[in-house]
Design a protein around this motif. Structure first.
Motif, PDB file in Angstrom:
ATOM      1  N   ARG A   1      12.560 -29.983  16.736  1.00  0.00           N
ATOM      2  CA  ARG A   1      13.708 -30.605  16.075  1.00  0.00           C
ATOM      3  C   ARG A   1      14.779 -31.156  17.000  1.00  0.00           C
ATOM      4  N   PRO A   2      15.038 -30.557  18.171  1.00  0.00           N
ATOM      5  CA  PRO A   2      16.068 -31.131  19.043  1.00  0.00           C
ATOM      6  C   PRO A   2      15.610 -32.378  19.800  1.00  0.00           C
ATOM      7  N   LEU A   3      14.364 -32.820  19.596  1.00  0.00           N
ATOM      8  CA  LEU A   3      13.830 -33.936  20.364  1.00  0.00           C
ATOM      9  C   LEU A   3      13.764 -35.203  19.535  1.00  0.00           C
ATOM     10  N   ARG A   4      14.091 -36.296  20.189  1.00  0.00           N
ATOM     11  CA  ARG A   4      13.902 -37.633  19.602  1.00  0.00           C
ATOM     12  C   ARG A   4      13.005 -38.400  20.557  1.00  0.00           C
ATOM     13  N   ILE A   5      11.885 -38.887  20.051  1.00  0.00           N
ATOM     14  CA  ILE A   5      10.883 -39.523  20.904  1.00  0.00           C
ATOM     15  C   ILE A   5      10.634 -40.933  20.398  1.00  0.00           C
ATOM     16  N   THR A   6      10.774 -41.914  21.284  1.00  0.00           N
ATOM     17  CA  THR A   6      10.590 -43.305  20.889  1.00  0.00           C
ATOM     18  C   THR A   6       9.698 -44.028  21.887  1.00  0.00           C
ATOM     19  N   ALA A   7       8.941 -44.991  21.378  1.00  0.00           N
ATOM     20  CA  ALA A   7       8.094 -45.839  22.222  1.00  0.00           C
ATOM     21  C   ALA A   7       7.961 -47.188  21.551  1.00  0.00           C
ATOM     22  N   PRO A   8       7.958 -48.275  22.309  1.00  0.00           N
ATOM     23  CA  PRO A   8       7.842 -49.608  21.702  1.00  0.00           C
ATOM     24  C   PRO A   8       6.545 -49.743  20.918  1.00  0.00           C
ATOM     25  N   GLU A   9       6.640 -50.231  19.716  1.00  0.00           N
ATOM     26  CA  GLU A   9       5.443 -50.482  18.915  1.00  0.00           C
ATOM     27  C   GLU A   9       4.596 -51.547  19.603  1.00  0.00           C
ATOM     28  N   GLY A  10       3.304 -51.280  19.730  1.00  0.00           N
ATOM     29  CA  GLY A  10       2.414 -52.200  20.422  1.00  0.00           C
ATOM     30  C   GLY A  10       2.277 -51.904  21.904  1.00  0.00           C
TER      31      GLY A  10
ATOM     32  N   ILE B   1       1.288 -49.200  25.155  1.00  0.00           N
ATOM     33  CA  ILE B   1       0.149 -48.327  25.418  1.00  0.00           C
ATOM     34  C   ILE B   1       0.336 -46.956  24.797  1.00  0.00           C
ATOM     35  N   LEU B   2       1.593 -46.568  24.488  1.00  0.00           N
ATOM     36  CA  LEU B   2       1.892 -45.248  23.938  1.00  0.00           C
ATOM     37  C   LEU B   2       2.203 -45.265  22.449  1.00  0.00           C
ATOM     38  N   ASN B   3       2.097 -46.403  21.807  1.00  0.00           N
ATOM     39  CA  ASN B   3       2.369 -46.497  20.367  1.00  0.00           C
ATOM     40  C   ASN B   3       1.595 -47.681  19.803  1.00  0.00           C
ATOM     41  N   VAL B   4       0.262 -47.557  19.823  1.00  0.00           N
ATOM     42  CA  VAL B   4      -0.578 -48.688  19.417  1.00  0.00           C
ATOM     43  C   VAL B   4      -0.735 -48.727  17.905  1.00  0.00           C
ATOM     44  N   SER B   5      -1.033 -49.897  17.413  1.00  0.00           N
ATOM     45  CA  SER B   5      -1.254 -50.105  15.983  1.00  0.00           C
ATOM     46  C   SER B   5      -2.737 -50.297  15.718  1.00  0.00           C
ATOM     47  N   ARG B   6      -3.143 -50.069  14.477  1.00  0.00           N
ATOM     48  CA  ARG B   6      -4.522 -50.340  14.092  1.00  0.00           C
ATOM     49  C   ARG B   6      -4.808 -51.808  14.306  1.00  0.00           C
ATOM     50  N   PRO B   7      -6.027 -52.171  14.668  1.00  0.00           N
ATOM     51  CA  PRO B   7      -7.213 -51.337  14.874  1.00  0.00           C
ATOM     52  C   PRO B   7      -7.528 -51.109  16.348  1.00  0.00           C
ATOM     53  N   ALA B   8      -6.506 -50.815  17.154  1.00  0.00           N
ATOM     54  CA  ALA B   8      -6.717 -50.635  18.598  1.00  0.00           C
ATOM     55  C   ALA B   8      -7.749 -49.548  18.865  1.00  0.00           C
TER      56      ALA B   8
END
Length: 539
Positions: A334-343, A345-352
């Motif tokens: 709960r004390p953590l906020r984690i973000t990564a740009p969509e698209g 290498i760390l937040n890929v979208s289907r159908p990668a």
């Protein structure tokens, strides 16, 4: 163009405060420390029995010997209350995130005694199709009181064998959306028939599914016994006490850090081009924001990471540095906020394609260590080999029947601030190397030699540690055609050193090498339970 980013805070859950901070008649009384300690230890015993039953009945060495699994208990809200002491952070923490998806697809009112839920959707669970999550709702009479869930790496899921070569997830095997594998105690024969028709070794795959179900059943039986013995009508009051204390301890540890932003980046070879992971860790009072802006875009091959897996190894990387002794549950996240740009290498979208997501994902705790090490240098280790080497062999035997087998090997870890690293140890995954005897009895392979590679660890006051086991292809992450009788050699890297080499004590050269190797050979998985906890939270 505005950059899109995925953000997470508490997985949509309201922040729980300590009971003494709440107002109103709905505030529960705090449990006395002795009763809480007993209940906590009993709950850990329950989930350990779940994991033990799963491993003992598993059909594959991936689960039995390597421990590539997770097991945990959740309350009716989907909050992870406790996990077994065996398992990998990628499985455990992504399973904790997956439960909200199970409840969204199958709300409590739609569940019945004897139901069993299943999925291997990479974006909802552990990041690739080979990991299957099974959740069993536990009933007392007609009321659901909890869930037991587990995630295991299955022997096969069809499609490509486990490699990074696919260009889309559709090539990587069978996708199972959230469904009922059992409904009111009756097997979903249509789903089972589809699974049988799409995997190379259906008996092993379905056998492990039933091992997971057996583990959940054992956990459920022990939980009911425990709740009856202590007169607990619901799990939630105990869950709130455990989760609340964990959250307070985690927040206190973050608050003790020097406020500010700390950055670090790691570049690896990727599949066919280098990839960079860049992290920015910002301490904001009692919260920590980890942002991966600046990391490489998604790859054309299967080394991509879904956000669930990014969050899983990020939370683990933070926890082992900031507050390693607190239990790992809902409150630790709960004390953590984690973000990564969509698209990215760390937040890929289907159908990668995502089959080899660990090739990148296992570097996340190291990049977190590089950033937070600027605030807590004595609590981090040097960079190690990071990855596990999952070697899958597949083909046809002399009868023409398909076979497949996966085994794991690991390089060395980086040195610590006060001692050498560990040889042949998988950090951060915690999976165990497969014994030679097991490999030779289950796969068409003969292991000629398995040994440490002298001097493969980095130099320093404390050394990184080492390991060997294959042929050097143009791209080791790609599939290789191996002729009968061929010799394959796998040379694994060691870890980095820590401190000036001139300060090394000569007596450590022999003694710590032996101690580091032997100590790992008797340990098992990532253990979250605190050995010497502060008095405010349960041990």
């Amino acid at each position: 163009m505005t950059e899109k980013r995925h953000e997470k805070r508490s997985r949509g859950a309201p922040r729980l405060r300590p009971p003494t901070d709440r107002t109103g008649r709905g505030a529960p009384a705090r449990m006395d420390p002795i009763t809480l300690e007993i209940c906590w230890n009993r709950l850990i015993g329950v989930v350990n029995e779940q994991a033990a039953a799963l491993q003992r009945t598993s059909f594959t060495s991936i689960v039995r010997e390597a421990g590539d699994l997770s097991a945990g208990v959740f309350d009716r809200r989907g909050y992870m209350v406790a996990q077994a002491v065996t398992g990998t952070p990628g499985h455990i923490n992504s399973m904790a995130l997956a439960m909200k998806h199970f409840l969204a697809a199958c709300p409590l009112e739609t569940l019945r005694p004897g139901d069993v839920l299943i999925t291997n959707d990479p974006w909802l669970t552990s990041g690739h199709l080979n990991d299957v999550t099974i959740a069993s709702p536990i009933f007392r009479g007609e009321e659901c009181i909890a869930f037991f869930a587990s995630t295991c790496h299955t022997a096969d899921i069809g499609g490509h064998v486990l490699s990074a070569e696919a260009r889309e997830v559709y090539e990587e095997g069978l996708q199972i959306p959230i469904m009922k594998l059992y409904e009111a105690g009756r097997p979903n024969e249509a789903l089972i028939a589809i699974i049988r028709a799409n995997v190379r070794v259906p008996e092993m795959v379905l056998g492990d599914f039933h091992a997971q179900i057996a583990g959940g059943a054992v956990g459920g039986e022990r939980l009911r016994e425990f709740m009856d013995e202590f007169g607990l009508e619901r799990l939630e009051p105990l869950a709130d006490e455990i989760i609340g204390r964990t959250e307070r301890a985690m927040r206190a540890a973050i608050k003790a850090l020097t406020p500010g932003a700390y950055e670090y980046a790691i570049t690896s070879d990727g599949f066919d081009e280098p990839l960079t992971i860049r992290a920015r860790c910002e301490v904001r009072d009692d919260e920590l924001w980890i942002d991966y802006r600046g990391s490489s875009p998604a790859s054309r091959r299967g080394v991509n990471v879904v956000m669930n897996y990014t969050e899983a190894y990020t939370t683990y990387g933070v926890k082992v540095i900031v507050s390693p002794d607190v239990p790992n549950n809902e409150g630790a996240f709960r004390p953590l906020r984690i973000t990564a740009p969509e698209g990215s290498i760390l937040n890929v979208s289907r159908p990668a394609a995502v089959a080899a997501r660990h090739v990148v994902g296992h570097f996340l705790p190291h990049v977190i260590a590089g950033a937070l090490g600027q605030a807590l240098p004595a609590r981090v280790m040097a960079e190690g080999s990071a990855n596990i080497w999952g070697i899958q062999v597949a083909g046809q035997d002399e009868r023409g029947a398909p076979f497949t087998y996966v085994f794991f090997s690991s390089g060395g870890t980086g040195a610590r601030a006060t001692k050498d690293g560990l040889s042949a140890t998988a950090f951060p995954s915690g999976v165990l190397g497969t014994p030679v005897e097991v490999i030779e009895s289950l796969a068409p392979l003969v292991v000629e030699r398995k040994c440490l590679r002298p001097d493969s660890g980095g130099t320093g006051k404390y050394r990184g540690m080492v390991r060997i086991d294959g042929v050097a292809p143009a791209n080791p992450k790609a599939e290789q055609l191996v002729a009968p009788g061929a010799l394959v050699e796998v040379l694994l890297p060691g870890g980095g050193g820590y401190g000036p080499p001139s300060e090394r004590d000569p007596e450590l050269n022999a003694r710590d090498l032996l101690e580091g190797y032997v100590s790992r050979s008797t340990s098992g998985g990532a253990a979250p339970l605190p050995p010497t906890p502060p008095s405010d939270y349960p041990r």
